[in-house]
Design a protein around this motif. Structure first.
Motif, PDB file in Angstrom:
ATOM      1  N   HIS A 155       0.866  -1.179   0.091  1.00 35.34           N
ATOM      2  CA  HIS A 155       0.036   0.041   0.001  1.00 35.34           C
ATOM      3  C   HIS A 155       0.994   1.382  -0.020  1.00 35.34           C
ATOM      4  CE1 HIS A 155      -3.176  -2.918   0.924  1.00 35.34           C
ATOM      5  NE2 HIS A 155      -4.033  -1.801   0.631  1.00 35.34           N
ATOM      6  N   PHE A 156       1.884   1.243   0.669  1.00 30.65           N
ATOM      7  CA  PHE A 156       2.722   2.403   0.635  1.00 30.65           C
ATOM      8  C   PHE A 156       3.379   2.453  -0.546  1.00 30.65           C
ATOM      9  CE2 PHE A 156       7.278   3.973   0.885  1.00 30.65           C
ATOM     10  CZ  PHE A 156       6.896   5.529   1.532  1.00 30.65           C
ATOM     11  N   HIS A 159       0.775   4.318  -2.713  1.00 34.24           N
ATOM     12  CA  HIS A 159       0.914   5.894  -2.422  1.00 34.24           C
ATOM     13  C   HIS A 159       1.766   6.660  -3.062  1.00 34.24           C
ATOM     14  CE1 HIS A 159       1.103   9.355   0.192  1.00 34.24           C
ATOM     15  NE2 HIS A 159      -0.142   9.177   0.360  1.00 34.24           N
ATOM     16  N   GLN A 160       3.065   5.708  -3.239  1.00 33.59           N
ATOM     17  CA  GLN A 160       4.077   6.565  -3.772  1.00 33.59           C
ATOM     18  C   GLN A 160       3.864   6.919  -5.018  1.00 33.59           C
ATOM     19  OE1 GLN A 160       5.514   7.617  -0.895  1.00 33.59           O
ATOM     20  NE2 GLN A 160       7.430   7.515  -1.906  1.00 33.59           N
ATOM     21  N   LYS A 164       2.285  14.088  -6.781  1.00 30.94           N
ATOM     22  CA  LYS A 164       3.052  14.775  -5.721  1.00 30.94           C
ATOM     23  C   LYS A 164       2.816  16.289  -6.283  1.00 30.94           C
ATOM     24  CE  LYS A 164       4.026  11.170  -3.334  1.00 30.94           C
ATOM     25  NZ  LYS A 164       3.416  10.240  -4.277  1.00 30.94           N
ATOM     26  N   GLY A 212       5.547   7.970   8.925  1.00 29.46           N
ATOM     27  CA  GLY A 212       5.240   8.185   7.564  1.00 29.46           C
ATOM     28  C   GLY A 212       4.902   7.153   6.664  1.00 29.46           C
ATOM     29  N   ILE A 213       5.346   5.895   6.784  1.00 27.23           N
ATOM     30  CA  ILE A 213       5.098   4.822   5.992  1.00 27.23           C
ATOM     31  C   ILE A 213       3.772   4.256   6.426  1.00 27.23           C
ATOM     32  CG2 ILE A 213       5.606   2.446   5.688  1.00 27.23           C
ATOM     33  CD1 ILE A 213       8.368   3.008   6.012  1.00 27.23           C
ATOM     34  N   ALA A 216       0.932   6.962   5.002  1.00 26.09           N
ATOM     35  CA  ALA A 216       0.789   7.034   3.652  1.00 26.09           C
ATOM     36  C   ALA A 216       0.247   5.503   3.260  1.00 26.09           C
ATOM     37  CB  ALA A 216       2.167   6.959   2.859  1.00 26.09           C
ATOM     38  N   GLU A 219      -3.601   5.818   4.073  1.00 27.65           N
ATOM     39  CA  GLU A 219      -4.208   6.661   2.959  1.00 27.65           C
ATOM     40  C   GLU A 219      -4.418   6.042   1.691  1.00 27.65           C
ATOM     41  OE1 GLU A 219      -2.197  10.259   2.021  1.00 27.65           O
ATOM     42  OE2 GLU A 219      -2.289  11.081   4.067  1.00 27.65           O
ATOM     43  N   ALA A 220      -3.824   4.887   1.571  1.00 24.14           N
ATOM     44  CA  ALA A 220      -3.684   3.906   0.374  1.00 24.14           C
ATOM     45  C   ALA A 220      -4.849   2.842   0.488  1.00 24.14           C
ATOM     46  CB  ALA A 220      -2.623   3.660  -0.212  1.00 24.14           C
TER      47      ALA A 220
END
Length: 257
Positions: A155-156, A159-160, A164, A212-213, A216, A219-220
């Motif tokens: 999932h991270f 998100h990446q 951006k 942070g991971i 994110a 959020e995903a």
């Protein structure tokens, strides 16, 4: 894309340890006498400091960032460096005059394909080498392993790849994509692994990174991200993390570099 000076300072020692020293040395040797190094998304000047830490103290630098506050910090630490506030999304406005090398750190994974393609074309036309370090490659693992590590990583990475600010980011595919794009433009491209190795003695960085991971990944759509983060932070002083990155050096074919 906004980063605080505190976060950049926290990650800088790990960045310095992770950089591939051979590629950095080759990049520094590309800079002809009298030419300037243009650092894209320079922040407070960590790329400059990495070159100096490897003994390349005589280079002239042009630091380019969209955050004037970070550039002010850079100016206090490196009063001899030129500072330019500008929009990374507007490659046509990059100050390439007198530049012998363009650098970037932890940037390519945030950028879209058309940005990288445009940058490669402009540097090809100008005959300027490009050194880009610490691009996230999608690989994360920890010791000891948790069953939810894979779900969070998946999932991270989703998100990446989100937007951006200037389009869908390359995310984990940035290193391989940039190798292909610059190669197709006629550059000689070399890449090297540059993973973060986060041992218990880097607990403050590890904790901030885990938060942070998890944020994110949540959020995903990762349902286990919050519990995963709590478990990982609870074991912070007995765990080790590896976050994969790729360094890249692209040199125009036929140049003296």
């Amino acid at each position: 894309m906004a980063f605080t000076a505190d976060w950049l300072a926290l990650r800088e020692p790990a960045d310095l340890a992770a950089r591939d020293s051979t590629l950095l040395t080759r990049a520094a040797e590309c800079v002809a006498s009298g030419k300037v190094v243009l650092d894209l998304g320079s922040g407070t000047g960590s790329t400059l400091r990495a070159f100096e830490a490897h003994g390349f103290t005589g280079l002239s630098w042009r630091l380019f960032d969209n955050d004037p506050g970070l550039l002010d910090v850079a100016g206090k630490r490196h009063p001899g460096a030129e500072r330019v506030t500008g929009d990374l999304g507007d490659l046509g406005a990059l100050p390439l005059g007198g530049v012998g090398l363009v650098t970037a750190s932890a940037l390519l994974d945030l950028m879209p394909l058309d940005w990288v393609t445009d940058l490669a074309a402009r540097l090809d036309t100008a005959g300027i080498p490009f050194y880009a370090a610490l691009n996230y490659d999608g690989i994360m693992h920890w010791e000891p392993v948790l069953p939810t590590d894979t779900d969070v990583t998946t999932h991270f990475n989703m998100h990446q790849r989100g937007d951006k600010g200037i389009g869908a980011a390359l995310g984990p595919s940035s290193g391989e994509t940039c190798r292909r794009v610059f190669g197709e433009r006629g550059f000689d491209v070399t890449t090297a692994d540059s993973p973060w190795i986060i041992d218990p003695d880097r607990a403050p960085l590890h904790e901030a990174l885990l938060q942070g991971i998890a944020g994110a990944a949540d959020e995903a759509g990762c349902a286990v991200a919050t519990d995963w983060c709590a478990a990982r932070i609870g074991a912070l002083h007995d765990s080790r993390g590896v976050i994969g990155h790729t360094d890249l050096l692209a040199i125009p074919r036929g140049t003296s570099a």
